[in-house]
Design a protein around this motif. Structure first.
Motif: not given
Lengths: 341, 116
Positions: A164-169, A186-190
């Motif tokens: 369910r995670l969609t992003a990292l902080p 999750i399609t991108a990292v910061p």
């Protein structure tokens, strides 16, 4: 100085010089002479005010209540029935709440070395102010987001299967290791993320890494690969895949390239062919150097008309046998679906 | 001869429903471990990539149980429980107890449940 009944700092220090008393008391504070405690299988609560080195409740599946004022180096609550932890719990080194399927909430401002929370399937959010060095959230399938103020300094973050995670902080890290395998949303990292050792992208939604992470070691569900296999598998070819000496890496290359295309390009041997309700079926085999042969059955779904390929044990010789095996039947005579949609 | 005779007189094969990558067959009873884990969501299987699911059309028509590895069990209490999916035809199960499992795939390391 508060001490529990099984801590002998006070008694040990009795009659000694003030300096020695102070040292003994300090040791108690740091837990050096605290004792471990394992709860019995029928325990339902820990009781209040425990000061122990290691509190292990993993043999007590019905444990539902963790008492107030607990201080320990390790707190093992894996597999228990807890839904929450009290806000004043103090764990110095390791808190393990794995497989606590009712766990919904962890205390705010929790600070611990390792937090292991694998398969906490009801945990939808992490608390504010969480500070850890090692955070394992493998299989936390309800987790929808990570808090913006989460601090993990130079440690490991495992998010395997957190679907369910969609992003990292944006401000997370720096990290040593980051496992995003199976995080398909999750399609991108910061862009500013720093990872010093490796990142596992197997089955995640990532299609590239930011330029700052160029050259980082990449893994695919634990198998070391490179950015080309991970993100540009279409540039591989069957000959290159067959020439790969490492069986694990070759398996990932085949999966990334597509079994279907691989079978076609590698000129697989046709072991058997027939038809079922969906259309033509084929059993295909490719010899793999230094590994067991790759045997796949190609079938067409009668509802969607889509063709798909499933790998079966290499001992299988017919399409009928192969399809029955994928349905869980080792004997093809036992597999007679009465309704197929 | 004896084998042929046995084949003709044995009880008929149990019903086996297939909807895409899931299979359903009647059972005599539901294991206690599964009975202890009723699932309220009514989803028999969820496609991780597609977002599609095999699910009870009406969750009041049957109770779904988990807690037994990769298998699920269904207790259909009403006259008929409809199992629906976005891409496959519906299946209607008569009143009774059922085991539900998913298609498997071989890897040299282990046997995987197929995830679409």
């Amino acid at each position: 100085m508060s001490r529990s009944g099984n801590v002998t700092a006070g008694e040990a220090a009795a009659g000694r010089a003030p300096l020695e008393q102070t040292v003994a008391a300090r040791r108690a504070e740091f837990g050096e002479i605290l004792r471990p405690l394992t709860l019995a299988a029928d325990a339902t609560e820990t009781g209040d005010g425990l000061r122990v080195s290691r509190l292990d409740a993993s043999k007590a599946p019905n444990l539902a209540t963790v008492g107030r004022g607990i201080h320990c180096r390790e707190l093992i609550l894996a597999g228990t029935a807890i839904a929450t932890l009290p806000d004043d719990v103090q764990v110095v080194q390791r808190l393990d709440v794995s497989a606590c399927s009712r766990l919904k909430r962890l205390p705010d401002n929790l600070k611990v070395g390792q937090l292991v929370a694998r398969d906490c399937v009801a945990l939808a959010a992490l608390p504010a102010g969480l500070r850890v060095s090692y955070l394992d959230l493998t299989g936390c399938t309800a987790l929808a987001a990570l808090p913006a103020d989460l601090v993990i300094r130079n440690g490991r973050l495992s998010l395997r299967g957190c679907v369910r995670l969609t992003a990292l902080p944006p401000g997370i890290g720096p990290l040593a290791q980051l496992d995003l395998s199976g995080c398909l949303n999750i399609t991108a990292v910061p862009p500013t993320l720093t990872v010093t050792a490796w990142i596992d992208v197997g089955g995640s939604g990532l299609t590239a890494l930011p330029p700052d992470l160029a050259g980082i070691a990449i893994r695919w569900r634990g198998v070391p690969i490179d950015a080309r296999i991970a993100f540009r598998p279409e540039t591989l070819d069957a000959r290159e895949i067959l020439a790969e000496p490492n069986a694990e890496r070759r398996r990932v290359m085949m999966e990334r390239f597509g079994l279907d295309r691989f079978m076609r390009d590698a000129k697989a041997q046709v072991l058997d062919q027939d038809r079922d309700a969906g259309g033509p079926r084929r059993l295909l085999r490719i010899e793999l150097p230094g590994d067991e042969p790759l045997v796949c059955v190609s079938v067409v779904c009668p509802s969607t008309r889509r063709q798909y390929m499933l790998r079966v044990p290499p001992s299988i010789e017919t399409c009928r046998q192969a399809v029955a095996w994928t349905a869980g039947f080792d004997n093809p005579d036992d597999y007679r679906p009465t309704v197929e949609t | 001869m004896l084998f042929g005779f046995w084949r003709r007189t044995k009880t008929p094969d149990p019903q086996l429903w297939r909807q895409g990558d899931i299979f359903i067959t009647p059972v005599e009873s539901i294991p206690d471990a599964a009975r202890a884990s009723p699932l309220r969501h009514g989803i028999l299987a969820h496609g991780e990539l597609t977002g599609h699911s095999h699910r009870l059309d009406d969750s009041t028509t049957a109770t779904l149980f988990g807690g037994a590895g990769h298998e699920l069990f269904l207790d259909v209490r009403s006259d008929g429980a409809r199992i629906v999916h976005q891409e496959h035809g519906a299946i209607v199960l008569p009143m009774g107890l059922y085991r539900v499992w998913r298609q498997r795939e071989y890897t040299p390391q282990d046997i995987r449940i197929v995830r679409d």
